[in-house]
Design an enzyme around this catalytic site. Structure first.
Site, PDB file in Angstrom:
ATOM      1  CD  GLU A 131      -3.007   1.071   2.202  1.00 12.60           C
ATOM      2  OE1 GLU A 131      -3.597   2.100   2.547  1.00 12.60           O
ATOM      3  OE2 GLU A 131      -3.299  -0.057   2.638  1.00 12.60           O
ATOM      4  CE  LYS A 176      -6.534  -0.856   5.228  1.00 17.58           C
ATOM      5  NZ  LYS A 176      -5.773   0.033   4.320  1.00 17.58           N
ATOM      6  CG  ASP A 217      -0.592 -15.866  12.053  1.00 17.58           C
ATOM      7  OD1 ASP A 217      -1.224 -15.218  11.200  1.00 17.58           O
ATOM      8  OD2 ASP A 217      -0.977 -16.964  12.491  1.00 17.58           O
ATOM      9  CG  HIS A 264      -3.226   6.663  -0.623  1.00 18.95           C
ATOM     10  ND1 HIS A 264      -2.661   5.574  -0.004  1.00 18.95           N
ATOM     11  CD2 HIS A 264      -4.016   6.169  -1.610  1.00 18.95           C
ATOM     12  CE1 HIS A 264      -3.093   4.467  -0.586  1.00 18.95           C
ATOM     13  NE2 HIS A 264      -3.916   4.799  -1.561  1.00 18.95           N
TER      14      HIS A 264
END
Length: 424
Positions: free
Chosen positions: A86, A264, A280, A378
Site C-alpha cells: 500500500e 485499519k 502471523d 496517498h
C-alpha cells in the site's frame, strides 16, 4: 480466452516437482496464457524453502519492503523494515516519527508473554461441580502441560495458571478451560495447541464431559503491548490541527463505522512489520480487532489527549503475540534479514517496536485526514503504480508520475494520454 474443460482433480499434485506442477496448470488452462517462467523465478527464496512452507507451492509473490526511518523507541534509534503493497504507509511512519523526535520518540511497555489455550467441554452434567473438579487438579494439569514442552520449561516458560469459565451457548452450558502459558520468545501456537490436546482426554476422564474444541485463542489479552508518544503543538501545525485530531479520535472512539477504518490504519503499520518478520498477520489482526470490542462495542485501539503543556499525546494498547523462533520467522531468509535490520534480542523487543509503528501510523493518518485529506499524499505515491499500469517504462515512470500529480487526476486513462504525448 477459451474455457478449460480439464478437471481440477489433480491426483497427488503435492508430490510433483516444480516444473511438473506448472505443466499441470498450463494443461488445465487449455491455452498458451500461463507464463511458467514467471513462477519458476522465486527470487531470493529457494523453491525448496517455499515448498516446505506451504502445500502445493507453485511460486512466490514479491511484496515490497520499505524502511521506516526517524524512529526512536525507548531511547534507541531504529530502522524498521515494513512489508506492504500500500502506497504511503512507510512514508507516513517516517513523517510521524520525525515530528516527535524532539520529545524523545516512542516509549513502550509489554506485559508477560502469556498465551491462552482453550478446551471446550460439552455434555456437562453439572457445570459448577465440573469447574471445581478441574480446579482441584491444577497441579496435575500443570504437569501434563509442561511435559509437552520441557524445553519451554527450561527457558522459565510453560504453564503459569488457569481459569474456568461457564458459558451458556443458548443450547447448553459449556465449561471452558483456559490454560495460561508463557511462550517466551515464541508466538506459541504450536506449544499451546499441543498442550490443550494432551490435556483433553484427562479432563474428559475427570468430568465425564466431552472435550469438543481444543485450540489457542488469538485474543491474547494477557500479552499486551503499549506505546506512547508526544507531539508538540507547534510541530504539528498549531492548536487548530491538534484539536481537529482530538475530534477525529473521539469520532472513531464513538462510531464503529469510523473506528473500523481508524484501526485499519493502525494495522497498516503493524501488519507491515509483522509480515516483514515472518510473523502471523492474521493472528495479530484478529486479536487487535477483538480487543477493540472489549467494552462491548467496537472502539478505537488508540487513545489521544493533551499533556499539561497542551501538546498532543497518543497511546496505543493491543495484544501482540509475536515470536522470533518457529514458523516463517525462522525459515524465511528475508524475515531473518529483516530481523537483523531491527537488531533485536527478544520477542518483547519486536512487540514494542511494532506497537510504536502502529501509533506512528495512526498519528499520520489522523493528521492527514484533518488537514490535506488522505488522498493527497496517498495518491501522489499511488501515481507511480498508475504510471506503470499505463505501460510506462523505467525511464518514463517519474515523468508520468510528476504530470499525473500536477494535473490532480490520478487515473489510468490520464496516465495513458500523458504517456502517448511524451512518446510523440
Amino acid at each position: 480466452m477459451g474455457k478449460s474443460t480439464a478437471s481440477s482433480r489433480i491426483t497427488s499434485f503435492y508430490k510433483l516437482e516444480h516444473q511438473q506442477r506448472l505443466d499441470k496448470i498450463a494443461e488445465f488452462l487449455g491455452e498458451n496464457i500461463f507464463n511458467q517462467d514467471h513462477f519458476l523465478d522465486t527470487g531470493n527464496t529457494d523453491f525448496q524453502i517455499v515448498d516446505n512452507m506451504i502445500e502445493n507451492a507453485i511460486g512466490t509473490m514479491n511484496i515490497p519492503i520499505g524502511l521506516a526511518t526517524n524512529m526512536i523507541v525507548d531511547g534507541k534509534d531504529k530502522l524498521i523494515p515494513m512489508a506492504t503493497e500500500e502506497s504511503s504507509v512507510v512514508a507516513a511512519v517516517c513523517n510521524a516519527a520525525r515530528q516527535c523526535r524532539d520529545t524523545g520518540g516512542f516509549y513502550t511497555y509489554t506485559s508477560e508473554h502469556i498465551m491462552i489455550g482453550q478446551v471446550q467441554l460439552i455434555n456437562v452434567i453439572n457445570p459448577m461441580i465440573t469447574k471445581q473438579i478441574i480446579l482441584e487438579n491444577e497441579d496435575e494439569i500443570k504437569n501434563i502441560c509442561n511435559e509437552v514442552d520441557p524445553l519451554l520449561v527450561q527457558l522459565k516458560g510453560g504453564f503459569k495458571g488457569m481459569e474456568i469459565r461457564i458459558l451458556d451457548d443458548g443450547h447448553e452450558y459449556n465449561v471452558i478451560v483456559h490454560i495460561f502459558v508463557d511462550t517466551c520468545d515464541a508466538m506459541g501456537a504450536n506449544a499451546v495447541n499441543s498442550m490443550v490436546e494432551a490435556l483433553s482426554p484427562v479432563l474428559e476422564r475427570w468430568t465425564n464431559a466431552k472435550a469438543n474444541m481444543r485450540i489457542l485463542s488469538n485474543l491474547a489479552d494477557k500479552r499486551l503491548s503499549m506505546a506512547r508518544a508526544t507531539w508538540r503543538t507547534e510541530d504539528i501545525g498549531g492548536e487548530a490541527v491538534r484539536d481537529a485530531m482530538l475530534s477525529a479520535f473521539r469520532f472513531a472512539d464513538s462510531d464503529p463505522y469510523r473506528a473500523a477504518t481508524h484501526n485499519k490504519g493502525i494495522m497498516n503499520g503493524i501488519s507491515a512489520v509483522i509480515l516483514a518478520t515472518g510473523n502471523d498477520t492474521r493472528a495479530i489482526e484478529a486479536g487487535a480487532h477483538a480487543y477493540a470490542c472489549q467494552t462491548g462495542r467496537y472502539r478505537s485501539l488508540s487513545s489521544w489527549g493533551v499533556d499539561k503543556d497542551g501538546n498532543l499525546c497518543g497511546t496505543l494498547e493491543l495484544p501482540m503475540a509475536v515470536g522470533l523462533i518457529g514458523g516463517a520467522t525462522k525459515v524465511h531468509p528475508t524475515a531473518q534479514q529483516n530481523l537483523k535490520i531491527l537488531d533485536i534480542d527478544s520477542a518483547d523487543d519486536l512487540a514494542r517496536i511494532t506497537c510504536a509503528v502502529g501509533l506512528a501510523q495512526n498519528f499520520a493518518a489522523m493528521k492527514a485526514l484533518v488537514t490535506t485529506g488522505i488522498q493527497k499524499g496517498h495518491m501522489s505515491l499511488h501515481a507511480k503504480n498508475i504510471a506503470v499500469m499505463a505501460g510506462a517504462k523505467a525511464n518514463e515512470v517519474n515523468k508520468v508520475t510528476e504530470l499525473l500529480v500536477k494535473g490532480g487526476k490520478i487515473r489510468i486513462d490520464v496516465a495513458e494520454e500523458i504517456l502517448a504525448n511524451l512518446r510523440h
